[in-house]
Design a protein around this motif. Structure first.
Motif, PDB file in Angstrom:
ATOM      1  N   GLU A 120       0.833  -1.196   0.000  1.00 35.79           N
ATOM      2  CA  GLU A 120       0.000   0.000   0.000  1.00 35.79           C
ATOM      3  C   GLU A 120       0.871   1.249   0.000  1.00 35.79           C
ATOM      4  O   GLU A 120       0.644   2.184  -0.766  1.00 35.79           O
ATOM      5  N   TYR A 172       1.006   3.987  -3.106  1.00 32.38           N
ATOM      6  CA  TYR A 172       0.650   5.393  -2.898  1.00 32.38           C
ATOM      7  C   TYR A 172       1.804   6.315  -3.269  1.00 32.38           C
ATOM      8  O   TYR A 172       1.615   7.349  -3.922  1.00 32.38           O
ATOM      9  N   LYS A 211      -5.404   1.776 -13.120  1.00 39.34           N
ATOM     10  CA  LYS A 211      -6.369   1.418 -12.080  1.00 39.34           C
ATOM     11  C   LYS A 211      -5.957   1.987 -10.726  1.00 39.34           C
ATOM     12  O   LYS A 211      -6.773   2.531  -9.980  1.00 39.34           O
ATOM     13  N   ALA A 212      -4.656   1.851 -10.407  1.00 39.31           N
ATOM     14  CA  ALA A 212      -4.164   2.358  -9.126  1.00 39.31           C
ATOM     15  C   ALA A 212      -4.260   3.874  -9.071  1.00 39.31           C
ATOM     16  O   ALA A 212      -4.642   4.447  -8.048  1.00 39.31           O
ATOM     17  N   LYS A 243      -6.334   5.910 -10.703  1.00 33.05           N
ATOM     18  CA  LYS A 243      -7.725   6.388 -10.579  1.00 33.05           C
ATOM     19  C   LYS A 243      -8.287   6.087  -9.206  1.00 33.05           C
ATOM     20  O   LYS A 243      -9.040   6.895  -8.641  1.00 33.05           O
ATOM     21  N   LYS A 244      -7.925   4.952  -8.640  1.00 34.19           N
ATOM     22  CA  LYS A 244      -8.417   4.584  -7.315  1.00 34.19           C
ATOM     23  C   LYS A 244      -7.920   5.561  -6.256  1.00 34.19           C
ATOM     24  O   LYS A 244      -8.663   5.969  -5.366  1.00 34.19           O
ATOM     25  N   ILE A 245      -6.651   5.957  -6.366  1.00 36.55           N
ATOM     26  CA  ILE A 245      -6.043   6.807  -5.344  1.00 36.55           C
ATOM     27  C   ILE A 245      -6.364   8.279  -5.550  1.00 36.55           C
ATOM     28  O   ILE A 245      -6.676   9.002  -4.594  1.00 36.55           O
ATOM     29  N   GLY A 276      -8.750   9.543  -7.817  1.00 30.48           N
ATOM     30  CA  GLY A 276     -10.137   9.812  -8.184  1.00 30.48           C
ATOM     31  C   GLY A 276     -10.312  10.287  -9.618  1.00 30.48           C
ATOM     32  O   GLY A 276     -11.434  10.492 -10.070  1.00 30.48           O
ATOM     33  N   SER A 333      -8.417  10.066 -13.852  1.00 37.57           N
ATOM     34  CA  SER A 333      -7.502   9.338 -14.707  1.00 37.57           C
ATOM     35  C   SER A 333      -6.241  10.173 -14.922  1.00 37.57           C
ATOM     36  O   SER A 333      -6.250  11.382 -14.691  1.00 37.57           O
TER      37      SER A 333
END
Length: 277
Positions: A224, A228, A261-262, A264-266, A268, A270
Motif C-alpha cells: 500500500e 501510494y 487502475k491504481a 484512478k483509485k487513489i 479519483g 484518470s
C-alpha cells in the motif's frame, strides 16, 4: 454519523469543525494542500509516514502535500475535531524573503515533528486564534475574509515559531531504525522493482515479520505504501509534462493497466484528466 458544527469555504481555504458519534477508520490518503488538524476528543492513532501519534485533547497535527496519513480508531468514543485546509496561494501576499511562514511545515523529513502538543497550543495562544477564526467565519460580514486571513496569518506564525523552538525529544523516532531505513529506501527507489523478497534480502529481516512490524509502525502495508508513493510521484511527473506512459514507467509500473487502475483509485481521476486539469 457526522454532525457539522461549522464549515467555511473561501478560495484556497477551508475550515471544518465536526463531531462524529461512531467514527470509522479513515483510509490512507493525502491532500493537495496543507492541513492543520486540531484534535478535541476521541480515541485514535494518527499515522503519518511511518510515525504513530497517540493524540490528547488540543493536540495539533500538521501535514503537507507529500505526507501519507491515516486515522485508526481504538474505540467508538465520540470523535470531535477541527481542521483547516489551505494552499500556499492563500498566504502568498504575506510571504517575504526574510520569513517563510511555511518553512517548518514544509521542510521536514516526512513524518517528523507533525504533532504540536496541547501545552504548546495553549501557551502560544494558537487555540485562541483558532477560536477567533471560527467566530469571524460565523459572522459573515463584509470584513469576514479580512479578519479570517489576519487571524490565520498570526496562527501560522505562532506554529512556525513553536516548531522552531520545540525540542521535540519525545517526538524523535521511537520505532525501529530498520523501518526508517526501509521507508527511505522505498522513497529513493520508486522506479525500481521493489518486492518483499528484495526488502528481506536488503535489510536482513524475514519478509513476514517485516510485513508485521511495517504495518504496526506505519499503519500501512508495504505494498500500500509503495503504491501510494508511486502514484504521488507519477502525479508530479504528469503535471511537469510527462506522458502517462512515461510517468508510469518512471515510477516502476511496467503494466499500464495496473498503473491506470491504481492511479484512478487513489486520485479519483484518470492520468489524462489530471494532465488536463
Amino acid at each position: 454519523m457526522d454532525t457539522p458544527i461549522l464549515r467555511h469555504f473561501s478560495p484556497h481555504f477551508y475550515l471544518n469543525h465536526t463531531k462524529t458519534e461512531k467514527p470509522v477508520d479513515v483510509a490512507t490518503h493525502i491532500h493537495d494542500c496543507y492541513e492543520l488538524f486540531y484534535f478535541i476528543s476521541g480515541d485514535l492513532t494518527y499515522y503519518i509516514e511511518g510515525q504513530a501519534y497517540q493524540l490528547s485533547p488540543h493536540d495539533m497535527i500538521l501535514t503537507n502535500s507529500k505526507e501519507l496519513h491515516r486515522i485508526v480508531f481504538n474505540s467508538s468514543h465520540t470523535y470531535e475535531r477541527k481542521f483547516i485546509h489551505f494552499t500556499s496561494e492563500y498566504i502568498s501576499a504575506y510571504q517575504i524573503d526574510e520569513y517563510n511562514m511555511l518553512s517548518h511545515i514544509e521542510n521536514r523529513k516526512l513524518g517528523h515533528f507533525n504533532r504540536i502538543p496541547a501545552s504548546f497550543v495553549k501557551n502560544a495562544g494558537i487555540d485562541t486564534l483558532w477560536e477567533n477564526i471560527e467566530k469571524a467565519s460565523r459572522e459573515q460580514s463584509l470584513e469576514t475574509p479580512i479578519l479570517i486571513k489576519s487571524y490565520f496569518i498570526q496562527l501560522l506564525i505562532k506554529i512556525n515559531n513553536q516548531i522552531a523552538q520545540y525540542n521535540n525529544k519525545e517526538e524523535l523516532r521511537k520505532h525501529d531504525d530498520k523501518i526508517i531505513a526501509i521507508l527511505e529506501y522505498i522513497n529513493k527507489n520508486l522506479e525500481e522493482k521493489i518486492t518483499l523478497d528484495l526488502l528481506e534480502q536488503q535489510f536482513y529481516v524475514n519478509k513476514y515479520y517485516l510485513c508485521h512490524i511495517f504495518k504496526k509502525s506505519t499503519g500501512f502495508t508495504v505494498i500500500e505504501y509503495i503504491t501510494y508513493k508511486r502514484i504521488m510521484k507519477a502525479s508530479e511527473l504528469l503535471t511537469s509534462g510527462y506522458s502517462a506512459l512515461d510517468a508510469s514507467h518512471s515510477v516502476g509500473f511496467h503494466d499500464y493497466s495496473a498503473f491506470y487502475k491504481a492511479f484512478k483509485k487513489i486520485t479519483g481521476v484518470s492520468p489524462k484528466q489530471l494532465k488536463e486539469h
